[in-house]
Design an enzyme around this catalytic site. Sequence first.
Site, PDB file in Angstrom:
ATOM      1  CB  SER A   1      -0.833   0.158   1.313  1.00 43.45           C
ATOM      2  OG  SER A   1      -1.647   1.385   1.365  1.00 43.45           O
TER       3      SER A   1
ATOM      4  CD  GLU B   1      -3.418  -0.079 -13.823  1.00 41.98           C
ATOM      5  OE1 GLU B   1      -4.466   0.164 -13.813  1.00 41.98           O
ATOM      6  OE2 GLU B   1      -2.415   0.930 -13.737  1.00 41.98           O
TER       7      GLU B   1
ATOM      8  CG  ASP C   1      -9.402  -3.459  -2.679  1.00 41.84           C
ATOM      9  OD1 ASP C   1      -8.470  -2.566  -2.983  1.00 41.84           O
ATOM     10  OD2 ASP C   1     -10.250  -3.859  -3.480  1.00 41.84           O
TER      11      ASP C   1
ATOM     12  CG  PHE D   1      -8.358   7.173   6.126  1.00 41.13           C
ATOM     13  CD1 PHE D   1      -8.343   6.377   5.054  1.00 41.13           C
ATOM     14  CD2 PHE D   1      -7.732   6.440   7.237  1.00 41.13           C
ATOM     15  CE1 PHE D   1      -8.035   4.984   5.103  1.00 41.13           C
ATOM     16  CE2 PHE D   1      -7.450   5.205   7.155  1.00 41.13           C
ATOM     17  CZ  PHE D   1      -7.775   4.383   6.075  1.00 41.13           C
TER      18      PHE D   1
ATOM     19  CE  LYS E   1     -11.083   3.735  10.697  1.00 40.02           C
ATOM     20  NZ  LYS E   1     -10.597   4.360   9.544  1.00 40.02           N
TER      21      LYS E   1
END
Length: 199
Positions: free
Chosen positions: A9, A41, A70, A153, A176
């Site tokens: 990442s 990609e 992901d 975010f 969180k």
Amino acid sequence: MQKQIVLASNNSKKMKEMVDLLSPMGVRVIAQKDLDIPSVEEPFHTFLENSLAKARHASKYSGLPAIADDSGICVDALNGAPGVFSARYSGENATDESNNQKLIKALRGKENRNAHYTCVITALRSADDPEPLIAVGKFYGKVADFPSGSNGFGYDPYFIVDSVGKRAAELTPEEKNAISHRGQAMRIMREMIAKNWNW
């Protein structure tokens, strides 16, 4: 010698969350950008396929085990959108603000505001590992019309977490991580790595 794993990442905020969540294992997490590994990609329509592609790519370039996630927000009234396109929902040069504005506009007039974040984490010992480890976490809530909170975010300022009645952005990082989709998936992944890789 300390175990090492490459995090596939380039998102610095995601990197921090993943490092915090992996730290109990005593593993050294290396960001792919620190090894000059280019982004790959993400052409697929499922979180699983994109996560696996990212982990495989990072492992191939580095020769090290790799981990990737992901994740995104899936909104019931939008048939699961933005889903895998969450980070670029408003276009190639998307920002958190432009993504959130597009989401609120898409939900205008819709009564059903139910949504959930999904996170799929994959880990590979090598690029051709035939047994990728896969962990899934989900974080349920609703999309609000106005933001609140300054943490997190992405869509966090608009995401009201069902279990606590607060926006995700109103939670501390520790709060969180204890309940989020990524936190859930990473705790499962830590157990799987420890059991399957003897780490």
